[in-house]
Design a protein around this motif. Structure first.
Motif, PDB file in Angstrom:
ATOM      1  N   SER A 111      12.646  -2.418   9.571  1.00 28.52           N
ATOM      2  CA  SER A 111      12.308  -1.006  10.039  1.00 28.52           C
ATOM      3  C   SER A 111      13.150  -0.438   8.710  1.00 28.52           C
ATOM      4  CB  SER A 111      12.722  -0.485  11.183  1.00 28.52           C
ATOM      5  OG  SER A 111      12.863   0.975  11.153  1.00 28.52           O
ATOM      6  N   ALA A 112      12.541   0.241   7.910  1.00 28.29           N
ATOM      7  CA  ALA A 112      13.213   0.897   6.824  1.00 28.29           C
ATOM      8  C   ALA A 112      14.210   2.234   7.373  1.00 28.29           C
ATOM      9  CB  ALA A 112      12.493   1.492   5.591  1.00 28.29           C
ATOM     10  N   LYS A 113      13.873   2.564   8.601  1.00 26.04           N
ATOM     11  CA  LYS A 113      14.082   3.757   9.345  1.00 26.04           C
ATOM     12  C   LYS A 113      15.562   3.412   9.735  1.00 26.04           C
ATOM     13  CE  LYS A 113      12.920   7.594  12.213  1.00 26.04           C
ATOM     14  NZ  LYS A 113      11.773   7.883  13.109  1.00 26.04           N
ATOM     15  N   HIS A 125       0.928  -1.073   0.181  1.00 26.06           N
ATOM     16  CA  HIS A 125      -0.031  -0.062  -0.087  1.00 26.06           C
ATOM     17  C   HIS A 125       0.879   1.188  -0.059  1.00 26.06           C
ATOM     18  CE1 HIS A 125      -3.978   1.617   0.304  1.00 26.06           C
ATOM     19  NE2 HIS A 125      -3.525   2.691   1.267  1.00 26.06           N
ATOM     20  N   VAL A 126       0.244   2.296  -0.511  1.00 28.89           N
ATOM     21  CA  VAL A 126       0.863   3.642  -0.517  1.00 28.89           C
ATOM     22  C   VAL A 126       1.278   4.103   0.851  1.00 28.89           C
ATOM     23  CG1 VAL A 126      -1.187   4.995  -0.464  1.00 28.89           C
ATOM     24  CG2 VAL A 126       0.927   5.977  -1.613  1.00 28.89           C
ATOM     25  N   ASP A 127       2.687   4.657   0.834  1.00 27.98           N
ATOM     26  CA  ASP A 127       3.305   5.070   2.264  1.00 27.98           C
ATOM     27  C   ASP A 127       3.439   4.021   3.259  1.00 27.98           C
ATOM     28  OD1 ASP A 127       3.279   7.725   1.515  1.00 27.98           O
ATOM     29  OD2 ASP A 127       1.534   8.284   2.542  1.00 27.98           O
ATOM     30  N   HIS A 128       3.407   2.754   2.937  1.00 33.37           N
ATOM     31  CA  HIS A 128       3.928   1.521   3.732  1.00 33.37           C
ATOM     32  C   HIS A 128       5.353   1.657   3.826  1.00 33.37           C
ATOM     33  CE1 HIS A 128      -0.134  -0.470   4.747  1.00 33.37           C
ATOM     34  NE2 HIS A 128      -0.175   0.777   4.896  1.00 33.37           N
ATOM     35  N   GLY A 129       6.314   2.238   2.938  1.00 33.97           N
ATOM     36  CA  GLY A 129       7.530   2.086   3.189  1.00 33.97           C
ATOM     37  C   GLY A 129       8.377   1.563   1.626  1.00 33.97           C
ATOM     38  N   LYS A 130       7.586   1.262   0.624  1.00 32.36           N
ATOM     39  CA  LYS A 130       8.247   0.538  -0.440  1.00 32.36           C
ATOM     40  C   LYS A 130       9.432   1.304  -0.972  1.00 32.36           C
ATOM     41  CE  LYS A 130       4.288   1.005  -3.009  1.00 32.36           C
ATOM     42  NZ  LYS A 130       3.523   1.578  -1.820  1.00 32.36           N
ATOM     43  N   THR A 131       9.461   2.411  -1.361  1.00 32.98           N
ATOM     44  CA  THR A 131      10.743   3.216  -1.629  1.00 32.98           C
ATOM     45  C   THR A 131      11.632   3.339  -0.512  1.00 32.98           C
ATOM     46  OG1 THR A 131       8.875   4.564  -2.618  1.00 32.98           O
ATOM     47  CG2 THR A 131      11.136   5.488  -2.738  1.00 32.98           C
ATOM     48  N   SER A 132      11.329   3.622   0.644  1.00 32.35           N
ATOM     49  CA  SER A 132      12.412   3.642   1.817  1.00 32.35           C
ATOM     50  C   SER A 132      13.082   2.431   1.843  1.00 32.35           C
ATOM     51  CB  SER A 132      11.633   3.902   3.005  1.00 32.35           C
ATOM     52  OG  SER A 132      10.752   4.892   2.884  1.00 32.35           O
ATOM     53  N   ASP A 166       9.768   0.272  14.286  1.00 36.14           N
ATOM     54  CA  ASP A 166      10.169   1.203  15.164  1.00 36.14           C
ATOM     55  C   ASP A 166       9.159   2.090  15.619  1.00 36.14           C
ATOM     56  OD1 ASP A 166      10.627   4.074  13.546  1.00 36.14           O
ATOM     57  OD2 ASP A 166      10.390   2.160  12.198  1.00 36.14           O
ATOM     58  N   LYS A 167       7.974   2.133  15.169  1.00 40.62           N
ATOM     59  CA  LYS A 167       6.848   3.116  15.591  1.00 40.62           C
ATOM     60  C   LYS A 167       6.422   2.636  16.650  1.00 40.62           C
ATOM     61  CE  LYS A 167       5.499   6.049  11.749  1.00 40.62           C
ATOM     62  NZ  LYS A 167       4.194   6.545  11.259  1.00 40.62           N
ATOM     63  N   ASN A 194       6.751  -3.611   8.188  1.00 42.54           N
ATOM     64  CA  ASN A 194       7.693  -2.379   8.231  1.00 42.54           C
ATOM     65  C   ASN A 194       7.192  -1.601   9.416  1.00 42.54           C
ATOM     66  OD1 ASN A 194       9.786  -0.887   7.524  1.00 42.54           O
ATOM     67  ND2 ASN A 194       8.522   0.371   5.799  1.00 42.54           N
ATOM     68  N   LYS A 195       8.253  -0.422   9.499  1.00 38.74           N
ATOM     69  CA  LYS A 195       8.020   0.405  10.350  1.00 38.74           C
ATOM     70  C   LYS A 195       7.854   0.017  11.991  1.00 38.74           C
ATOM     71  CE  LYS A 195       5.738   3.411   7.151  1.00 38.74           C
ATOM     72  NZ  LYS A 195       4.929   4.565   6.742  1.00 38.74           N
TER      73      LYS A 195
HETATM   74  P1  GDP Z   1       5.760   4.117  -0.431  1.00 31.04           P
HETATM   75  O1  GDP Z   1       4.641   4.910  -0.752  1.00 31.04           O
HETATM   76  O2  GDP Z   1       5.252   2.724   0.102  1.00 31.04           O
HETATM   77  O3  GDP Z   1       6.930   4.145  -1.127  1.00 31.04           O
HETATM   78  O4  GDP Z   1       6.265   4.464   0.974  1.00 31.04           O
HETATM   79  P2  GDP Z   1       7.596   5.322   1.422  1.00 31.04           P
HETATM   80  O5  GDP Z   1       8.902   4.752   1.318  1.00 31.04           O
HETATM   81  O6  GDP Z   1       7.651   6.827   0.701  1.00 31.04           O
HETATM   82  O7  GDP Z   1       7.490   5.867   2.822  1.00 31.04           O
HETATM   83  C1  GDP Z   1       6.365   6.650   3.269  1.00 31.04           C
HETATM   84  C2  GDP Z   1       6.782   7.185   4.703  1.00 31.04           C
HETATM   85  O8  GDP Z   1       7.019   6.362   5.559  1.00 31.04           O
HETATM   86  C3  GDP Z   1       7.799   8.291   4.576  1.00 31.04           C
HETATM   87  O9  GDP Z   1       7.611   9.273   5.249  1.00 31.04           O
HETATM   88  C4  GDP Z   1       9.039   7.387   5.234  1.00 31.04           C
HETATM   89  O10 GDP Z   1      10.028   8.141   5.722  1.00 31.04           O
HETATM   90  C5  GDP Z   1       8.093   6.417   6.206  1.00 31.04           C
HETATM   91  N1  GDP Z   1       8.712   5.324   6.539  1.00 31.04           N
HETATM   92  C6  GDP Z   1       8.957   4.440   5.812  1.00 31.04           C
HETATM   93  N2  GDP Z   1       9.470   3.091   6.345  1.00 31.04           N
HETATM   94  C7  GDP Z   1       9.768   3.548   7.782  1.00 31.04           C
HETATM   95  C8  GDP Z   1      10.010   2.905   8.829  1.00 31.04           C
HETATM   96  O11 GDP Z   1      10.516   1.787   8.854  1.00 31.04           O
HETATM   97  N3  GDP Z   1       9.627   3.510  10.063  1.00 31.04           N
HETATM   98  C9  GDP Z   1       9.273   4.895   9.948  1.00 31.04           C
HETATM   99  N4  GDP Z   1       9.010   5.352  11.376  1.00 31.04           N
HETATM  100  N5  GDP Z   1       8.828   5.519   8.996  1.00 31.04           N
HETATM  101  C10 GDP Z   1       9.132   4.969   7.701  1.00 31.04           C
END
Ligand code: GDP
Length: 705
Positions: free
Chosen positions: A350-352, A215-222, A317-318, A314-315
């Protein structure tokens, strides 16, 4: 004892999971795959066997050394088993081991022979009229001399290059209990492109190709970023990666190739063109958000393509991460995590912070190992174009993911309707390379024109061949354009019914709420009569997407949008694919139109023409006027006098007129693409940042007879 899975046991014993599975199956243990749980008995047996094997290997060395020693000593004594004279205790042990090993091998062999025989009698091969004796022997898996002997017995004096008619070849095959089928004569493409299957012995393991979905914003790009940054060493062209659509990382000597464009759209559109390139999909689910609509879509796309899924939660760490909830939701979608008794690999990442990334990569390699991905690097390459562009200085540039064979500088290539010769190649680090093997993405220079993403690329022997194929494809496309029956539209529906071209009217309905979609579905299907059946092939809530257009194009359907709109991309795609999209705001108008269209009585239609689109970037509340939207025109023009609609997430939330249109402080008639403006919608103040303003006009079109 705690549950142990096949791959964990394999790791403990230092052998491949595949070997463990094979071994346990032979002993009738029920092991499905590398995720299967093994019981104590199986662990004990496997441990004994594989530990033994290891010892054997060590001792083999020892025994070789011993043999040499013995040779040196010139001992003539012949041992009862093996060549090793039983001189001391150690040698005795070796000998015993050999006996033991030989025995296992014998049974192994027996089993193998039995299955091979079984396979052979069920074998089915395709042969063409005029197949040579040599080719036939190869296909039958027999010696040429054996086949020639059989021919002689049939009264045919043949040599190795003798061409056989189908009936004779069939008779020979029958003698080996092999069924033959007739192969259609080869087309030009088939003669030029070598796509003969690889022989087992030529195949070697190749890296897995991975797509990251979710899903969008779930961290694919990160996730893609962190993998790239942490696993491409600085020695590789300064560690800077070029964006070429895919990149390869090196993990302890094993390579993994990642598609750099996350999401399932690319995945599916490539597959729709017959170019499946993904071996494994990594499904990213944010631990603080859980399974969302696109997560489910990604699951369905992977399942449809039969591609194994690894879940990356993912995430983590949150503070509000809830892994159990995600696993629960995944289970509802049929993906049961291994620690919940299922066989879906879930990795917490955690991509962070980078936590869990190495584990994820290890799991990818594990699944790759289980999938036994193989290719033959020693043949002309084939691959799939994953990106292409026209570069000012370099001409057409295409990124090709090699699927099989090795592409070399100087090779003649053809992709879709374009051809050329590889002039230069660059890897994902921007380094010039002379060759690229299976699963490796490379930027290729030398195409005469830009190939399309999704095109299959083949290296061929000669320029003439490449050109011939491209020309043939161009001609075939032209024919298809001319002969393609018109796609159905509400305007031509009646004619198509009359001409007997259509018996079913396929409809896709997209609406703003489920209730109206269902109501429309029922009312429209009721319109069916003896001449034509109205069939709603897909209904859903939300904007009209490219997926809907693709589905309509594939099934010759009309799309009806009720209070929803196509986005720009879907609209352009619909134009290209000639898919009819009709949008309405009142239910009975939909029904009236479809009914009229079925009777050939559709009134001259008012067709709306979209003139422009703008994005709302800021909102200002002005007490005397209302809400002013600060916009940026993304497409066409926004005209003060045209109708407009306000769209939020693809859904129409207002349709009306503009009350004002300004550039800076001045009132203007229209604002073009690339400029900013301020606008105010008549009697509507609920406008929000991110909304889209669509400007349109109604034009009357006569029905074409
Ligand atoms: P995409 O739309 O799936 O490609 O998602 P993005 O990679 O653009 O990530 C969306 C947001 O989530 C960005 O603001 C990232 O910095 C944040 N994010 C991605 N992975 C993590 C993670 O593991 N931990 C935290 N805290 N934030 C993350």
């Amino acid at each position: 004892m705690s549950k142990l899975r096949v791959y964990e046991l394999a790791k403990q014993l230092g052998v491949a999971s595949r070997d463990i599975i094979e071994f346990l199956r032979e002993f009738n243990f029920n092991v499905k795959n590398h995720m299967s749980v093994v019981n104590d008995e199986a662990i004990k047996l496997a441990s004994e066997y594989f530990d033994d094997k290891k010892e054997d290997k060590k001792e083999d060395k020892a025994s070789n050394a011993l043999e040499q020693d013995n040779d040196l000593e010139g001992l003539e004594e012949i041992a009862p088993l093996g060549k090793v004279p039983i001189k001391d205790e150690k040698a005795k042990k070796v000998s015993n081991k050999q006996v033991k090993r030989k025995n296992t091998k014998k049974t192994d062999f027996k089993v193998k022979v039995q299955t091979a025989e079984k396979e052979e009698s069920n074998k089915e091969i395709y042969i063409r009229d005029g197949i040579t004796v040599k080719e036939l022997s190869e296909k039958l898996g027999k010696q040429v001399s054996e086949v020639i002997k059989k021919l002689i017995m049939m009264g045919i004096m043949a040599n190795i290059n003798h061409e056989l008619d189908f009936d004779t070849a069939e008779k020979i095959a029958k003698e080996y209990k092999i069924t033959v089928k007739k192969e259609e004569p080869k087309s030009i493409e088939e003669t030029i492109i070598d796509d003969a299957p690889d022989k087992k012995d030529d195949l070697v393991p190749r890296p897995p190709v991975v797509t990251i979905m979710g899903h969008v914003d779930h961290g694919k790009t990160s996730l893609l970023d962190i993998i790239r940054k942490s696993h491409i060493t600085l020695t590789e062209a300064g560690g800077i990666t070029q964006h070429i659509g895919a990149y390869t990382v090196n993990i302890k000597g094993n390579k993994i190739t990642f598609f750099d464009t996350p999401g399932h759209e690319a995945f599916t559109s490539m597959r729709a063109r017959g170019a499946q390139a993904t071996d494994i999909s990594v499904l990213v689910v944010a631990a603080d958000d859980g399974v969302m609509p696109q997560t489910i879509e990604a699951i369905n796309h992977s399942k449809a393509a039969n591609v194994p899924i690894i879940v990356a939660i993912n995430k983590i760490d949150k503070p509000n991460a809830n892994v159990d909830r995600v696993k629960q939701e995944l289970a509802e979608q049929g993906l049961v995590a291994e620690d919940w008794g299922g066989d879906t690999i879930c990795v917490l990442v955690s991509a962070k912070t980078g936590e869990g990334i190495d584990n994820l990569l290890e799991m990818i390699l594990l699944v790759a190992e289980m999938s036994e991905l193989k290719a033959n690097p020693n043949r002309l390459a084939n691959g799939v174009v994953i990106e292409s562009k026209l570069d000012k200085g370099r001409g057409p540039v295409a990124t090709v993911l090699i699927k099989n064979g090795t592409l070399k500088v100087g090779d003649h290539i053809v992709a879709g309707v374009t051809y050329g010769k590889v002039r230069a190649m660059f890897d994902d680090k921007g380094k010039s390379v002379r060759s690229a093997g299976p699963s490796i993405p490379v930027e290729v220079l030398g195409f005469s024109e830009i190939p399309d993403a999704g095109d299959i690329m083949n290296a061929v022997k000669s320029e003439k061949g490449a050109k011939q194929i491209a020309e043939k494809r161009i001609a075939a496309n032209r024919d298809r354009m001319i002969n393609d029956p018109h796609r159905v539209t509400l305007e031509n529906l009646f004619d198509q019914i009359e001409e007997g071209e259509i018996k079913e009217l396929n409809i896709i309905i997209k609406g703003d709420v489920q209730g109206s979609v269902e109501a429309l579905e029922q009312s429209l299907e009721k319109l069916s009569n003896e001449n034509v059946k109205v069939k709603v092939i897909h209904g859903g809530v939300g904007a009209i997407t490219e997926y809907d257009v693709m589905l309509a194009s594939a099934s010759n359907a009309v799309i009806i949008g009720f209070n929803v709109r196509p986005d720009t991309k879907s609209r352009l795609l619909a134009e290209k694919e000639k898919v009819d999209i009709k949008t309405y705001r009142i239910i009975y108008e939909v029904i009236d139109d479809v009914e009229a269209a079925m009777k050939g009585m559709l009134e001259p239609e008012f067709k709306e023409v979209v003139r422009g689109r703008a994005e709302v970037r800021a909102i200002f509340k002005v007490s005397s006027i209302g809400t002013i939207a600060g916009c940026y025109v993304t497409e066409g023009k926004i005209n003060r006098s045209n109708n407009i609609r306000v769209i939020r997430d693809g859904i129409v939330i207002n349709e009306g007129k503009l009350a004002s249109l300004k550039r800076f402080k001045d009132d203007v008639k229209e604002v073009s693409q690339g400029y900013e403006c301020g606008l105010n919608v008549e009697k509507f103040n609920d406008i929000k940042e991110g909304d889209v303003i669509e400007s349109f006009e109604m034009e009357q079109v006569e029905r074409t007879e």
